[in-house]
Scaffold this active site. Structure first.
Site, PDB file in Angstrom:
ATOM      1  N   CYS A 163       0.817  -1.206   0.000  1.00 58.03           N
ATOM      2  CA  CYS A 163       0.000   0.000   0.000  1.00 58.03           C
ATOM      3  C   CYS A 163       0.855   1.262   0.000  1.00 58.03           C
ATOM      4  O   CYS A 163       1.959   1.281   0.532  1.00 58.03           O
ATOM      5  CB  CYS A 163      -0.872   0.032   1.244  1.00 58.03           C
TER       6      CYS A 163
ATOM      7  N   LYS B 276       6.735  -3.816  -3.557  1.00 53.31           N
ATOM      8  CA  LYS B 276       8.143  -3.441  -3.463  1.00 53.31           C
ATOM      9  C   LYS B 276       8.635  -3.507  -2.031  1.00 53.31           C
ATOM     10  O   LYS B 276       9.745  -3.932  -1.757  1.00 53.31           O
ATOM     11  CB  LYS B 276       8.321  -2.029  -4.028  1.00 53.31           C
TER      12      LYS B 276
ATOM     13  N   ARG C 296       5.136   0.228  -6.127  1.00 54.68           N
ATOM     14  CA  ARG C 296       5.148  -0.600  -4.920  1.00 54.68           C
ATOM     15  C   ARG C 296       4.225  -1.803  -5.045  1.00 54.68           C
ATOM     16  O   ARG C 296       4.327  -2.736  -4.255  1.00 54.68           O
ATOM     17  CB  ARG C 296       4.692   0.233  -3.713  1.00 54.68           C
TER      18      ARG C 296
ATOM     19  N   TRP D 167      -2.912  -2.672  -1.494  1.00 57.42           N
ATOM     20  CA  TRP D 167      -2.474  -4.032  -1.820  1.00 57.42           C
ATOM     21  C   TRP D 167      -3.216  -4.915  -0.820  1.00 57.42           C
ATOM     22  O   TRP D 167      -2.951  -4.865   0.378  1.00 57.42           O
ATOM     23  CB  TRP D 167      -0.958  -4.145  -1.652  1.00 57.42           C
TER      24      TRP D 167
ATOM     25  N   LYS E 103      14.384 -14.440  -9.084  1.00 57.08           N
ATOM     26  CA  LYS E 103      14.151 -13.436 -10.141  1.00 57.08           C
ATOM     27  C   LYS E 103      13.247 -14.025 -11.222  1.00 57.08           C
ATOM     28  O   LYS E 103      12.318 -13.386 -11.690  1.00 57.08           O
ATOM     29  CB  LYS E 103      15.459 -12.979 -10.805  1.00 57.08           C
TER      30      LYS E 103
ATOM     31  N   HIS F 157      19.398 -36.145  -4.806  1.00 57.79           N
ATOM     32  CA  HIS F 157      18.761 -36.737  -3.624  1.00 57.79           C
ATOM     33  C   HIS F 157      17.246 -36.602  -3.659  1.00 57.79           C
ATOM     34  O   HIS F 157      16.592 -36.705  -2.629  1.00 57.79           O
ATOM     35  CB  HIS F 157      19.335 -36.102  -2.350  1.00 57.79           C
TER      36      HIS F 157
ATOM     37  N   ASN G 292      -1.793   2.494   5.882  1.00 54.77           N
ATOM     38  CA  ASN G 292      -0.845   1.429   5.519  1.00 54.77           C
ATOM     39  C   ASN G 292      -0.555   0.617   6.770  1.00 54.77           C
ATOM     40  O   ASN G 292      -0.486   1.183   7.854  1.00 54.77           O
ATOM     41  CB  ASN G 292       0.486   2.033   5.055  1.00 54.77           C
ATOM     42  N   GLY G 293      -0.338  -0.681   6.602  1.00 56.09           N
ATOM     43  CA  GLY G 293      -0.019  -1.532   7.753  1.00 56.09           C
ATOM     44  C   GLY G 293      -1.169  -2.461   8.060  1.00 56.09           C
ATOM     45  O   GLY G 293      -2.064  -2.666   7.218  1.00 56.09           O
TER      46      GLY G 293
ATOM     47  N   GLU H 150      19.108 -16.596  -5.972  1.00 54.96           N
ATOM     48  CA  GLU H 150      18.703 -15.284  -6.471  1.00 54.96           C
ATOM     49  C   GLU H 150      18.172 -15.393  -7.910  1.00 54.96           C
ATOM     50  O   GLU H 150      17.150 -14.783  -8.257  1.00 54.96           O
ATOM     51  CB  GLU H 150      19.896 -14.311  -6.373  1.00 54.96           C
TER      52      GLU H 150
ATOM     53  N   GLU I 110       9.632 -14.395 -10.029  1.00 54.12           N
ATOM     54  CA  GLU I 110       8.951 -13.106  -9.857  1.00 54.12           C
ATOM     55  C   GLU I 110       8.490 -12.511 -11.175  1.00 54.12           C
ATOM     56  O   GLU I 110       7.356 -12.071 -11.282  1.00 54.12           O
ATOM     57  CB  GLU I 110       9.917 -12.094  -9.216  1.00 54.12           C
TER      58      GLU I 110
HETATM   59  C1  F6R Z   1      13.136  -9.886  -4.850  1.00 54.55           C
HETATM   60  C2  F6R Z   1      12.714  -8.860  -3.922  1.00 54.55           C
HETATM   61  C3  F6R Z   1      12.267  -9.263  -2.567  1.00 54.55           C
HETATM   62  C4  F6R Z   1      12.980  -8.384  -1.519  1.00 54.55           C
HETATM   63  C5  F6R Z   1      12.436  -8.684  -0.116  1.00 54.55           C
HETATM   64  C6  F6R Z   1      13.145  -7.861   0.937  1.00 54.55           C
HETATM   65  O1  F6R Z   1      13.408  -9.349  -6.093  1.00 54.55           O
HETATM   66  O2  F6R Z   1      12.743  -7.707  -4.237  1.00 54.55           O
HETATM   67  O3  F6R Z   1      12.497 -10.609  -2.321  1.00 54.55           O
HETATM   68  O4  F6R Z   1      14.349  -8.641  -1.598  1.00 54.55           O
HETATM   69  O5  F6R Z   1      11.066  -8.398  -0.076  1.00 54.55           O
HETATM   70  O6  F6R Z   1      12.965  -6.499   0.714  1.00 54.55           O
HETATM   71  P1  F6R Z   1      13.913  -5.454   1.381  1.00 54.55           P
HETATM   72  O7  F6R Z   1      15.278  -5.640   0.810  1.00 54.55           O
HETATM   73  O8  F6R Z   1      13.326  -4.117   1.048  1.00 54.55           O
HETATM   74  O9  F6R Z   1      13.911  -5.727   2.857  1.00 54.55           O
END
Ligand code: F6R
Length: 619
Positions: free
Chosen positions: A2, A614, A27, A76, A499, A518, A102-103, A495, A502
């Site tokens: 949000c 985000k 976001r 969101w 990616k 395994h 928010n929250g 990672e 996502e």
């Molecule tokens: C992956 C991604 C998320 C963030 C995670 C932590 O591309 O962006 O997995 O890495 O939500 O977010 P931060 O770094 O803001 O604590």
């Protein structure tokens, strides 16, 4: 997640709120709304499910709303479907009060039943509406005659009964010149603009409008009008705080001619790394030295560390896993990397005196990481925050801060912040190694020299985009993919896998290469992509074996490696020659490009993937 905007000033609020919401869209959101207090003192609320364009249409880009004070929100969904009914702002049925939030209100069910018993009828399934109606009840119950004092008292009365986390902005009918705000656990910032003030949950919403900003701290309240920002502490006492210059250029949050923010941010990595690495290296006695004094980590302090605990979520956790290998290898120090979201379900077993806890986070607001930071501090363990957002809650609450200087990251999937985090953790590993006497001055300088070579190596590596696109064309129709690596390369595999998931919605799994046989190897069938990452000479032969095992079952092999030894039958991506410390950071780049190209080939919104946010400010 949000996003909140608010405006109080000389201009028309509607268009400015819509503009601010547009800047928060990155976001992630699924509905949006605005409320404005007209000059006649009446509140108008307009909400729409789906993309912001729907709200733009309904409000004629904000022009349909008249008034110079307003609040806006991108939602969101957490409690209740992502439809118009549940979108914010939530107003009281008589139109006296309206809020955006928010929250998560922890005790919303209890409040709901209390308010229902008082005769209130809920019109949404949200936790926010409980706060909205509670504010209304507090306003009615307050005996103050001055409208501003009454609004502040109502806000305080509401906040005193809320549990959980919140940033709330409120409007009161009859007060066309003021926006009110309160926060606990979720960020809120007030931007100073020409002719007024903007409120926002995130600095990018202010870019191009505000030149300075005042950050609201936990428990504080604000009354914002065109002329002034009045701040109050939790007890209602007036406080003052200097505004800080916003040193982020508005262009930093533009696409800069790129098709997507994600691509722009991948390409920006050399500069992001140069800024970050340069900030923590200096010269002493003619040699390069790691300098972490900015975080209070002098050599004596570092020498006293006996154990390192790294934690974060998602990609930040992966950076922590890579950092663990570097710290164990260079500084020969016991090190754990933990998922922040799991830390509270474990026995912490921390040695208060000797542990250095490190919270890793781009936003500095991730609820799980923040909770883990607080837990460590409550156990008497000092926490170092490696964050990209200088004014974030983690930066404020940590005992020391190492900023990654990646600049604003707008694409939901992190790229440049991840490699900057990995570089900072390498710097920490080098500084720890030097402080513990594991390396001498010459080796420290040579490792730092290798790190300084990283930005140029990343720049060179961006040239692999064409080869990656060809590989992506072969993978775009896949249903599932595996990323494998050994040791530190497993971090890169995790990672790469995240990616891909996502931004392409292809199911992907990361495995330590030796583990595949395994169990998960039963999922390998002809055509399944297996991406092997190999940056370390000591694991090259065993990686070749793991790749051969997958290849002989028909997997479509992609081999990303620093070495010369190829994997038969694999499409090869060669990383530039680099020190083993930095090669795993380099490996992230083709993996980011691979996910990006596949996402684009599948016609997806790579900057705002479905269901993602985000900054994940709920636990
Ligand atoms: C992956 C991604 C998320 C963030 C995670 C932590 O591309 O962006 O997995 O890495 O939500 O977010 P931060 O770094 O803001 O604590």
């Amino acid at each position: 997640m949000c996003g909140i905007v608010g405006y109080a000033g000389a201009g028309e609020a509607g268009p400015l709120l819509l503009e601010g919401l547009g800047r928060l869209a990155y976001r992630g959101y699924d509905s949006a709304g605005v409320a404005v207090c007209g000059d006649d003192g009446r509140l108008s609320v307009i909400r729409a499910a789906g993309r912001l364009d729907r709200l733009r249409e309904k409000t004629q880009d904000g022009a349909a709303l008249h008034g110079s004070c307003g609040i806006g929100h991108t939602r969101w969904a957490t409690h209740g479907a992502p439809d118009e009914r549940n979108a914010h702002p939530h107003a009281s049925p008589d139109g006296l009060t309206a809020i955006v939030h928010n929250g998560i209100i922890g005790n919303h069910l209890l409040l709901r039943s209390r308010l229902e018993a008082m005769g209130y009828v809920f019109r949404s399934e949200t936790d926010t509406e409980a706060a909205a109606l509670l504010l209304h009840a507090c306003w009615l119950a307050c005996g103050e005659s001055d409208p501003r004092r009454r609004a502040l008292a109502a806000l305080r009365g509401m906040a005193a009964q809320l549990t959980g986390s919140y940033a709330i902005c409120a409007l009161f009918a009859g007060q066309p010149d003021a926006v009110y705000a309160v926060r606990r656990g979720s960020p809120l910032v007030i931007g100073c603009c020409d002719g007024g003030y903007m409120l926002a949950s995130d600095v990018p919403a202010l870019l191009g409008r505000a030149h300075h900003a005042v950050h609201l701290h936990d428990g504080e309240y604000a009354c914002v009008s065109a002329e002034a920002v009045e701040l109050y502490d939790a007890d209602g006492c007036r406080i003052s705080r200097e505004s800080e210059a916003l040193d982020i250029a508005p262009e930093a949050a533009d696409k800069g001619g790129y098709a997507h923010y994600m691509l722009k941010e991948i390409v920006e990595q050399p500069q992001a790394l140069r800024r970050t690495i340069g900030a923590y290296t200096g010269e002493a006695g003619g040699s390069l030295r790691a300098d972490l004094q900015a975080a209070g980590l002098g050599r004596e302090r570092l020498a006293a560390v006996r154990h390192v605990l790294l934690f974060g979520c998602g990609s930040a956790y992966h950076a922590g896993v890579a950092g663990r290998y570097a710290m164990e290898r260079l500084a020969r120090i016991p090190c754990r990397a933990e998922l922040a979201s799991e830390l509270r379900s474990r026995e912490l077993l921390l040695d208060q005196a000797g542990t250095l806890a490190v919270a890793v986070s781009q936003s500095g607001e991730t609820a799980d990481t923040l909770a883990a930071l607080r837990l460590c501090r409550a156990h008497g363990v000092p926490v170092l925050a490696v964050v990209n957002a200088a004014h974030s809650t983690m930066a404020r609450e940590a005992d020391g801060v190492l900023l990654t200087r990646a600049g604003p990251e707008i694409a939901v999937a992190t790229t440049k912040a991840y490699t900057a985090q990995a570089a900072v953790l390498d710097l920490l590993a080098i500084a720890l190694a030097a402080a513990r006497g594991c390396i001498g001055v010459r080796e420290e300088a040579s490792l730092l020299g290798a790190l300084h070579a990283l930005p140029d190596a990343v720049g060179d590596l961006l040239g692999v985009r064409d080869s990656i696109r060809r590989i992506a064309e072969g993978m775009a129709g896949a249903h599932s993919a595996f990323f494998i690596g050994r040791g530190i390369d497993h971090a890169a595999a995790m990672e790469g896998s995240l990616k891909l998931k996502e931004v392409s919605y292809i199911h992907a799994e990361a495995y330590p290469a030796g583990e595949l046989k395994h169990g998960a190897i039963s999922l390998i069938e002809p055509g399944v992509p297996v991406i092997g990452i190999c940056t370390q000479t000591d694991t090259a032969a065993r990686m070749q074996t793991a790749m051969a095992e997958a290849g002989s079952r028909g997997a479509c092999l992609v081999h990303i490696s620093s070495g010369e030894c190829a994997v038969p039958g694999a499409q090869e991506i060669r990383l530039p020659q680099a020190h083993p410390l930095i090669a795993p950071v380099l490996a992230a780049v083709p993996l980011q490009l691979l996910a990006y190209e596949i996402g684009c080939l599948r016609g997806l919104d790579v900057d705002q993937p479905r269901n993602l946010a985000k900054s994940v400010t709920v636990e």
